[in-house]
Structure formats: structure tokens, C-alpha cells
Design a protein around this motif. Sequence first.
Motif, PDB file in Angstrom:
ATOM      1  N   GLY A 182       0.812  -1.206   0.000  1.00 32.21           N
ATOM      2  CA  GLY A 182       0.000   0.000   0.000  1.00 32.21           C
ATOM      3  C   GLY A 182       0.848   1.259   0.000  1.00 32.21           C
ATOM      4  N   LEU A 186       0.961   3.954  -2.970  1.00 26.70           N
ATOM      5  CA  LEU A 186       0.656   5.342  -2.648  1.00 26.70           C
ATOM      6  C   LEU A 186       1.772   6.266  -3.120  1.00 26.70           C
ATOM      7  CD1 LEU A 186      -1.214   7.362  -1.249  1.00 26.70           C
ATOM      8  CD2 LEU A 186      -0.097   6.805   0.921  1.00 26.70           C
ATOM      9  N   ASP A 189       1.626   6.534  -6.967  1.00 27.16           N
ATOM     10  CA  ASP A 189       0.538   7.389  -7.447  1.00 27.16           C
ATOM     11  C   ASP A 189       0.803   8.862  -7.169  1.00 27.16           C
ATOM     12  OD1 ASP A 189      -0.824   5.262  -8.430  1.00 27.16           O
ATOM     13  OD2 ASP A 189      -2.568   5.435  -7.140  1.00 27.16           O
ATOM     14  N   ALA A 190       1.348   9.142  -5.979  1.00 29.78           N
ATOM     15  CA  ALA A 190       1.580  10.539  -5.594  1.00 29.78           C
ATOM     16  C   ALA A 190       2.884  11.083  -6.153  1.00 29.78           C
ATOM     17  CB  ALA A 190       1.579  10.671  -4.071  1.00 29.78           C
ATOM     18  N   VAL A 198       1.986  13.583  -0.438  1.00 31.13           N
ATOM     19  CA  VAL A 198       0.912  12.585  -0.570  1.00 31.13           C
ATOM     20  C   VAL A 198      -0.437  13.231  -0.277  1.00 31.13           C
ATOM     21  CG1 VAL A 198      -0.066  10.495   0.454  1.00 31.13           C
ATOM     22  CG2 VAL A 198       2.369  10.595  -0.109  1.00 31.13           C
ATOM     23  N   ALA A 202      -3.653  13.744  -2.726  1.00 32.14           N
ATOM     24  CA  ALA A 202      -5.010  13.301  -2.386  1.00 32.14           C
ATOM     25  C   ALA A 202      -5.994  14.456  -2.500  1.00 32.14           C
ATOM     26  CB  ALA A 202      -5.032  12.721  -0.970  1.00 32.14           C
ATOM     27  N   LEU A 207      -4.583  10.669  -7.054  1.00 39.06           N
ATOM     28  CA  LEU A 207      -4.329   9.267  -6.719  1.00 39.06           C
ATOM     29  C   LEU A 207      -5.194   8.379  -7.614  1.00 39.06           C
ATOM     30  CD1 LEU A 207      -4.180   9.369  -2.812  1.00 39.06           C
ATOM     31  CD2 LEU A 207      -2.303   9.541  -4.455  1.00 39.06           C
ATOM     32  N   PRO A 210      -7.291   4.956  -5.090  1.00 40.87           N
ATOM     33  CA  PRO A 210      -7.502   5.270  -3.660  1.00 40.87           C
ATOM     34  C   PRO A 210      -8.116   4.120  -2.866  1.00 40.87           C
ATOM     35  CG  PRO A 210      -9.109   6.400  -5.043  1.00 40.87           C
ATOM     36  CD  PRO A 210      -8.097   5.805  -5.966  1.00 40.87           C
ATOM     37  N   ILE A 213      -5.440   1.377  -2.345  1.00 43.95           N
ATOM     38  CA  ILE A 213      -4.432   1.865  -1.392  1.00 43.95           C
ATOM     39  C   ILE A 213      -4.982   1.838   0.027  1.00 43.95           C
ATOM     40  CG2 ILE A 213      -3.168   3.922  -0.651  1.00 43.95           C
ATOM     41  CD1 ILE A 213      -2.886   4.649  -3.619  1.00 43.95           C
ATOM     42  N   LEU A 217      -3.585  -0.437   3.169  1.00 43.21           N
ATOM     43  CA  LEU A 217      -3.111   0.194   4.397  1.00 43.21           C
ATOM     44  C   LEU A 217      -3.911  -0.285   5.609  1.00 43.21           C
ATOM     45  CD1 LEU A 217      -2.525   3.884   3.220  1.00 43.21           C
ATOM     46  CD2 LEU A 217      -0.817   2.090   3.567  1.00 43.21           C
ATOM     47  N   LEU A 264      -3.184  10.147   7.348  1.00 46.07           N
ATOM     48  CA  LEU A 264      -3.497  10.001   5.924  1.00 46.07           C
ATOM     49  C   LEU A 264      -4.995   9.988   5.664  1.00 46.07           C
ATOM     50  CD1 LEU A 264      -0.884   7.249   4.941  1.00 46.07           C
ATOM     51  CD2 LEU A 264      -0.643   9.729   4.753  1.00 46.07           C
ATOM     52  N   VAL A 267      -6.588  10.570   2.238  1.00 42.92           N
ATOM     53  CA  VAL A 267      -6.522   9.453   1.287  1.00 42.92           C
ATOM     54  C   VAL A 267      -7.735   8.548   1.462  1.00 42.92           C
ATOM     55  CG1 VAL A 267      -5.185   7.436   0.561  1.00 42.92           C
ATOM     56  CG2 VAL A 267      -4.002   9.543   1.229  1.00 42.92           C
TER      57      VAL A 267
END
Length: 677
Positions: A182, A186, A189-190, A198, A202, A207, A210, A213, A217, A264, A267
Amino acid sequence: MNLALPVLVPVLPALGAAATLALGKKAPGLARPLAIVPVAVSAALALVVALQLGTGQALDAATRLTPTGGPDIALGLHLDGFSSLISVLVGLVATCVQVYSTAYLKEDPRYPSYAALVSLFTAAMFLVVYSGDLIVLLVGWEVMGICSYFLIGHHWETEDARSASLKAFLVTKLGDVPFLFGIFLLGADAGSFRIPDVLAAAGDGRLGHPTLIALLLLAGVAGKSAQFPLHTWLPDAMAGPTPVSALIHAATMVAAGIYLVARLLPVFLLSGAALVVLAVMAAVTMIGSALCALAQDDLKRVLAYSTVGQLGYMAGALAAGDREAAVFHLVSHGAFKALLFLAAGVVIHAAHTNSISAMSRIPGLRKRVPDAYWTMGIALVALVGLPPFSGFFSKEAVLTAAEHAANGEALTNGLGPASAVPEAAGWIVLISAALTALLTAAYATRLYLLAFHSPATGAAAAAASGAEHEADAPYSPELDEADPATAEPAAMRWPLWVLAIPTMGFGIAGLRSDWLPALLDGGSLRPSAVTAVIGTGLAVVGVLAAYGAWRSATARLTTGRPVPAGTGRVPEQAGAPAAEVIVADPGRTLLGPLFGPARHGFGVDRLYHALFVRPVAAAARLVRFLDREVVETYVRGSGAGANLLGRAVRLAQTGNAQTYLSALLAGVVLLAVLVAV
């Protein structure tokens, strides 16, 4: 702000750990100062950093560690009111635990290694809280897992400690594998592993995955923060020393998962499906753990299941989109849960047993441990959530957040739109949290009444069947004649009152609109009238129900009337005449047929044993059989063939030249014949 101060916060305990390991055995007198001073200085520095940073401010600094060809890995700091508040909690609890441990493990020859691991554990949690880069955060995350393995297994000579440490390590690692993927996804993507980047990605909707991810997580969060279905390691972790339990349950390890989701949360707000999954996970965790706590006989296991349930509250607040309520309850819970475990350690130290049933048979136990008696009462009231203690305000903040989410008005405080939180998630959290408030009051009342207020109607009994013993010597009646002052060393007594202060006063600070809400960068944390009445009312009902069941059972015992179904029987102490001692347990009355399944965790461990442990063990036996009986057979066969060939060659070596010439001539003739043919 001078960057040296926040850098020193995690560095000092790490240096203290190294120094304790290096010098603890050679100079035993230095072990305790090296354990306490670095952690205490870090706690003071964390407070200074929090005060200098102030409210509504943030500090972000980073230096690149290494190029990767993709997102760089940076040694970064990201401080705001959110992280600074949690760091103060970590420092306070860790300092109290280190001081407490000097008396609790006074005669332990492995104290230096224990103290070093506690310091390293603290440093790792500071690193998680202060880190501005996900990869560096992952380092602290994994170091905590390794330290927990060694600390839970501190009494490695016992089977329970060995199996509990291995179980904690494996279960948390099971969640860490998808968690690692994850983080990688992440970062990809970021385009960065830095937390500010990050969060910016988001917020901009950059992202690409999402939901995936967030679910990956959540697997790691379920392992570290003991959420269903990866919660089973935490009750078994009670095989470790009680100060370790206080540290793990209050300020480190289990708090890391909640902290990560809170950090986070933007996200997670991109995926309504992930929030519903988190809400369901929190609901099952809350209700299931509260039912299990109501049936446990081991004092520490009751508190362990309590921790699981309170972590469910925090996860529920995050599922409702309110980071401030989750962090508020995290800090509030950290204070009163550390107090509960340290007070429990004093009681166990005096009673020489973890069994609540056995404690209920010790006359005058509360008089022998007055500090633990009063401070545990304070902490239990905070756990139940009765005003004006901290648990009331933080629990009501969670209920308020769930209420707003259920009405489609989630208090996301700018982290995302309120519509991002599904109303279903709010209703799931609200209903389950209200029911958990009722059950929490019941098991907290049961614990306090059985441990300190049950009438001693017979000889002192041993622990109930299956109870864990942390002390070497069993309880004996002579203990009741001891000087009460000897039951509580000063180093185990004053940390209780230090932690009692935030337990009683921290929640009220949450009502100040110019302090705690601003520190958490959120809105008001004041409870709504509806949730306050419902939550407090259910808590009072739980207290009265447990008290009524206890009074009914004890009245029958003292008057000699027939024993009702709400009592249990435990065996007498080893060596005593064969008999049974009746224990008035209100948990049996309240749970009825659920009591047996709840005591055994509703069979989740047995299910995992059947689905995973047995097949893996069978596969291991098969591999061993194939290795020993098949592979080694071929190895032994090739060796035997070589030996036979060697013997044949040795037979031909006679040392007679005529024999060699005759054999050579015969070979030449044979070759000539073959060529001719």
C-alpha cells in the motif's frame, strides 16, 4: 524553531538503548539512570517542541537520503499540533513505565536488556510520529514490531511468553505485507513518499487507486492496532511484563495504526467503500472485545480486550471522517489505560496472581494497595466515560462524530467533503459505539467489584482454571498480615498519581475552544446533548446491571442460599483439600449462554488454528518427510554407489606388475577384436 530539538526527541532514547545494552551488564548501577534519563529528557523536549510550535502551526523539513530512480526517500520531519500532542503522550507514558519498571523488575537479571528495548521501542514510536516520509515511518513501524517480539517474550523460559511473542510477531507481520504494498502504491501514485506531497496529491485527486491503497493500508492497521480480524495477538501479549503491556496498549504499537490513518485521512476520504470497511471492522472489534472482556478472569486480559474495544472507538471516529475525535480519544485513552495497567501491576504484585477470582478471595486486598485501589477506580470511571473525567469527553466526541456522519454532516474539518463519508458508516459506528458503552460499563464495574469488594467467605483460593500467574509464589494467608506499605514501592506508586492527573483533567481541556481543538486543527470537540445523554445513560445502565448481578450473587453466597446460575466455581489452591470455591461472577449472569464462548474469544483463535496453523504444520511435516525420506534417500544412495565403486577399484589394485600387464594385454586384444568385427 531550532530543528535540533525535534531531532533529539527520537535520537536520545535510541542512544540510551545502545548505552544500556553496552554498559548495563558491566556497570549494573548505570542501567537504571541510562534507562530513565534519556526517555525523560525526550519527554521534556517533546513538550518544549509542542509549546514552541503552538497551535495552528506546522514545521516541515527534509533532506534526501538516497535517489531511487523514482520517488526519493527523504529523512523528513513533519510537525503540527496533532503530532506534537501525541509525542507528549508517548514521552509521558514511556517515562512513567521506565520509572515503574525499576521497582517492578528490581530482581530481574535481564533488566538491562529489557530497559534498552523499552527505550528503543519509545524511539521508534517517536520516529513514527515525527516522520515526514512514509519509508522512514515504515522503519519505525517495523522496529516497534521487533521490540514487541522481544518484550512480550521477556520471560522466555515460560511457554506462554514464547508463544505469545511469536504470535504477536507473525500476526502483525501478516498485516504488514499488504501495508508495505500500500505504501509503495501510494508513493507511486503521488510521485513522492513525503507525507505533505501525498496529502496534496489526495487533495488534488491525483491518486489513481484510492480504494486499493486504503484497503492495503487498513490491513497493516488491523495488525498493529489489533482490529478484527487481526486482533487475537493482543490479549495473548499479556504474557509479557505488566509495564510493557502499559506501554504497548497506551502510547506505542497499537496507537501507531490509528495515528497513520489519522495522518493520511484525506486518502481514505477518497474511498467511501474503504470507510465502510473501516466502520464494519471497528463495529465488530468494539462489540466483540467488550463481550470478551466481560467474561475474562485474568485481570490483564480484561484490560487487553478493553484496549481492543477502545481502539475500535478510534477507528470508528476515523470511519466517520473526524480525525480530531479519534486523536482526542487516542490521547485520553493513552493516559487512563497506562494508569490501569500500572495499577494492575501493583495489584498483581501484592496478590501474586492475575486471577480476579483469586483476588476476590483475598481479605482486605484494597487496604494493602490503597494507591492502586483509588487510581484504578479513577481510570475505570474514565474508561466507562462518566463526567467529568477525560474518557467522557473523548468518548462523546466519537459519538458526536458518528451522529453527524449518520446525518450526512461529517465533521471532516476541511480534510475532505462531508459527503465523502457514507451515512451507512456513521450509523454503523453510532449504534455499535452506543452498545459498547453499555458493555464497557458492565465489565469495568465487574472488574472493580470482584477484585476489591467481594466478601471473603472462605479460605484463600488459587487462580481460576486457566488463569495466568505472573509472580513466582502463590498467594498465602500470611500475605494478609504483611505491612501494607511493603506492597507498593515508591517507584510503582507515584507514577500512578502522575497519570491520574491527565485522566481526571485532560478531557475538560477539550472544551476550551482556544486550545485543544485549535491544536488538532479542527472544530469544537464539545459533545452534543443527544449523544451525551445516550452515552452517559447507557454507561449508568451498564454499571447498575453489573452491580445488581454482583449483589444478587454475593447475597446468595453470604446467606447460604442455593447458588444461582450467575456464579462460577474455581478449584482450591494446590495442596488444599479437594473442594470447590464458589465465586460470584456477575459476568455469567449478564452474558448467560454467551459466557463460555466469550471467555474463549468466540473461537476466533481456534478457527485460525484450524484454517491456518494445522495446514501449515501438516505441510511442514510433509516437507520434513520428503526431505528426510526422499531427498536424503537419493543422497545416501549416491554416496553408497560411490563407495561400492571405490571398493571395486580398490580390489583391482593388487600391486603385482604381472597382473597389470596381463590386464593391459587382455584389453588390447579385446579392442582389436572389436575393431575387426
